[in-house]
Scaffold this motif. Structure first.
Motif, PDB file in Angstrom:
ATOM      1  N   GLY A 154       0.784  -1.239   0.000  1.00  4.89           N
ATOM      2  CA  GLY A 154       0.000   0.000   0.000  1.00  4.89           C
ATOM      3  C   GLY A 154       0.811   1.282   0.000  1.00  4.89           C
ATOM      4  N   ILE A 155       2.003   1.234  -0.588  1.00  6.09           N
ATOM      5  CA  ILE A 155       2.836   2.435  -0.645  1.00  6.09           C
ATOM      6  C   ILE A 155       2.659   3.118  -1.999  1.00  6.09           C
ATOM      7  CG2 ILE A 155       5.206   3.315  -0.634  1.00  6.09           C
ATOM      8  CD1 ILE A 155       5.897   1.116   1.365  1.00  6.09           C
ATOM      9  N   ARG A 156       2.297   4.403  -1.965  1.00  9.34           N
ATOM     10  CA  ARG A 156       2.044   5.167  -3.182  1.00  9.34           C
ATOM     11  C   ARG A 156       2.796   6.496  -3.148  1.00  9.34           C
ATOM     12  NH1 ARG A 156       0.332   0.810  -3.611  1.00  9.34           N
ATOM     13  NH2 ARG A 156      -1.815   0.117  -3.849  1.00  9.34           N
ATOM     14  N   PHE A 157       3.232   6.936  -4.319  1.00 13.07           N
ATOM     15  CA  PHE A 157       3.808   8.272  -4.472  1.00 13.07           C
ATOM     16  C   PHE A 157       2.989   9.029  -5.502  1.00 13.07           C
ATOM     17  CE2 PHE A 157       7.846   8.572  -2.151  1.00 13.07           C
ATOM     18  CZ  PHE A 157       7.932   7.276  -1.666  1.00 13.07           C
ATOM     19  N   TYR A 158       2.550  10.219  -5.125  1.00 11.01           N
ATOM     20  CA  TYR A 158       1.771  11.052  -6.043  1.00 11.01           C
ATOM     21  C   TYR A 158       2.580  12.275  -6.438  1.00 11.01           C
ATOM     22  CZ  TYR A 158      -2.260   8.203  -4.905  1.00 11.01           C
ATOM     23  OH  TYR A 158      -3.122   7.155  -4.761  1.00 11.01           O
ATOM     24  N   GLY A 159       2.621  12.535  -7.742  1.00  8.31           N
ATOM     25  CA  GLY A 159       3.406  13.647  -8.265  1.00  8.31           C
ATOM     26  C   GLY A 159       4.760  13.155  -8.736  1.00  8.31           C
ATOM     27  N   ALA A 160       5.456  14.000  -9.496  1.00  6.61           N
ATOM     28  CA  ALA A 160       6.786  13.619  -9.977  1.00  6.61           C
ATOM     29  C   ALA A 160       7.744  13.591  -8.796  1.00  6.61           C
ATOM     30  CB  ALA A 160       7.271  14.607 -11.033  1.00  6.61           C
ATOM     31  N   PRO A 161       8.414  12.448  -8.579  1.00  6.68           N
ATOM     32  CA  PRO A 161       9.306  12.333  -7.424  1.00  6.68           C
ATOM     33  C   PRO A 161      10.663  12.991  -7.681  1.00  6.68           C
ATOM     34  CG  PRO A 161       9.193  10.259  -8.606  1.00  6.68           C
ATOM     35  CD  PRO A 161       8.297  11.216  -9.333  1.00  6.68           C
ATOM     36  N   GLU A 162      10.747  14.256  -7.315  1.00  4.66           N
ATOM     37  CA  GLU A 162      11.999  14.996  -7.513  1.00  4.66           C
ATOM     38  C   GLU A 162      12.565  15.432  -6.172  1.00  4.66           C
ATOM     39  OE1 GLU A 162      10.202  17.851 -10.086  1.00  4.66           O
ATOM     40  OE2 GLU A 162      10.921  16.848 -11.893  1.00  4.66           O
ATOM     41  N   GLY A 163      13.869  15.659  -6.132  1.00 10.60           N
ATOM     42  CA  GLY A 163      14.506  16.141  -4.900  1.00 10.60           C
ATOM     43  C   GLY A 163      14.315  15.168  -3.748  1.00 10.60           C
ATOM     44  N   HIS A 164      13.819  15.702  -2.625  1.00  7.17           N
ATOM     45  CA  HIS A 164      13.601  14.857  -1.440  1.00  7.17           C
ATOM     46  C   HIS A 164      12.655  13.702  -1.741  1.00  7.17           C
ATOM     47  CE1 HIS A 164      15.937  17.290   1.110  1.00  7.17           C
ATOM     48  NE2 HIS A 164      15.083  18.294   1.239  1.00  7.17           N
ATOM     49  N   GLU A 165      11.686  13.955  -2.603  1.00 10.05           N
ATOM     50  CA  GLU A 165      10.715  12.910  -2.928  1.00 10.05           C
ATOM     51  C   GLU A 165      11.384  11.747  -3.660  1.00 10.05           C
ATOM     52  OE1 GLU A 165       6.742  13.052  -2.363  1.00 10.05           O
ATOM     53  OE2 GLU A 165       8.304  13.328  -0.886  1.00 10.05           O
ATOM     54  N   LEU A 166      12.395  12.060  -4.461  1.00  6.04           N
ATOM     55  CA  LEU A 166      13.141  10.999  -5.147  1.00  6.04           C
ATOM     56  C   LEU A 166      13.889  10.147  -4.122  1.00  6.04           C
ATOM     57  CD1 LEU A 166      14.201   9.550  -7.626  1.00  6.04           C
ATOM     58  CD2 LEU A 166      15.974  11.313  -7.830  1.00  6.04           C
ATOM     59  N   VAL A 167      14.477  10.820  -3.152  1.00  5.61           N
ATOM     60  CA  VAL A 167      15.176  10.097  -2.086  1.00  5.61           C
ATOM     61  C   VAL A 167      14.190   9.184  -1.351  1.00  5.61           C
ATOM     62  CG1 VAL A 167      16.449  10.331   0.089  1.00  5.61           C
ATOM     63  CG2 VAL A 167      16.895  11.921  -1.810  1.00  5.61           C
ATOM     64  N   SER A 168      13.009   9.744  -1.054  1.00  9.39           N
ATOM     65  CA  SER A 168      11.996   8.949  -0.349  1.00  9.39           C
ATOM     66  C   SER A 168      11.541   7.757  -1.185  1.00  9.39           C
ATOM     67  CB  SER A 168      10.771   9.820  -0.031  1.00  9.39           C
ATOM     68  OG  SER A 168      11.117  10.871   0.822  1.00  9.39           O
ATOM     69  N   LEU A 169      11.394   7.973  -2.487  1.00  9.26           N
ATOM     70  CA  LEU A 169      10.961   6.884  -3.369  1.00  9.26           C
ATOM     71  C   LEU A 169      12.006   5.772  -3.406  1.00  9.26           C
ATOM     72  CD1 LEU A 169       9.111   5.579  -5.472  1.00  9.26           C
ATOM     73  CD2 LEU A 169      10.200   7.012  -7.221  1.00  9.26           C
TER      74      LEU A 169
END
Lengths: 59, 138
Positions: free
Chosen positions: B85-100
């Motif tokens: 149940g893990i989801r990422f919404y939006g383009a994963p850039e910067g910190h979000e890329l690290v989190s992904l």
């Protein structure tokens, strides 16, 4: 936490891309965590504290 | 794990030991960031033999969107042996890329890395909990 329980799901949301959700959940700063549309956690927290806050949502 | 630099992210991806599927939902119109999100997931997949990408159209592939509980694009479901149940919404850039990338590593290893105390408390959960984390790239 999602890995540890089949009951738990987790979404990461890029705030800048979803202004409707930012408005709906009154996100004025990041990171902001919303649990079951109810419990709010502002900022980053140590693991134990974060887990405790998340579980408050079903207490 | 605290992956930070681009080299760190690559090291994490190249050291994966179990398969992860990135189930990517796009849409043709009205999705400014879908293209950059697609580039990012493709780049991630290119760095690991264990990461594959499946692409669906949010509007056309309604069965898949419902199966993964996805209502917006771009969205990425990070799926290992099971879908936790893990989801990422939006383009994963910067910190979000690290989190992904961190999420991919966690799902691949199937080890949350949480403390025994946290695991015990979470194991007692008996009703649905949906966690939404709002973040920005910087």
């Amino acid at each position: 936490m999602a890995l540890e329980s089949a009951y738990i799901t987790a979404s990461a949301i890029a705030a800048v891309e979803y202004p409707d959700l930012v408005h709906q959940y009154r996100v004025t700063g990041v990171p902001k965590t919303v649990v079951n549309d109810r419990t709010e956690i502002l900022g980053a927290e140590p693991e134990a504290s974060f887990v405790a806050h998340v579980l408050e949502s079903i207490a | 794990m605290n992956a930070r630099t681009s080299a760190d992210l690559e090291a994490v991806l190249t050291s994966l030991e179990a398969p992860v599927r990135l189930v990517f939902f796009t849409q043709t119109f009205g999705c400014d960031s879908c293209l950059s999100a697609r580039r990012i997931v493709d780049r991630i997949a290119s760095l690991s033999d264990h990461v594959t990408v499946e692409e669906f159209n949010l509007v056309l592939d309604t069965d898949q969107a419902a199966a993964y509980g996805v209502q917006r694009a771009p969205a990425i479901a990070v799926v290992g042996e099971t879908d936790v149940g893990i989801r990422f919404y939006g383009a994963p850039e910067g910190h979000e890329l690290v989190s992904l990338v961190d999420a991919i590593a966690l799902v691949s290893s199937a080890d949350s890395g949480l403390s025994d105390d946290s695991r015990a408390r979470i194991a007692a959960v008996d009703q649905p909990i949906h966690i939404q984390v709002f973040a920005t790239p910087t």
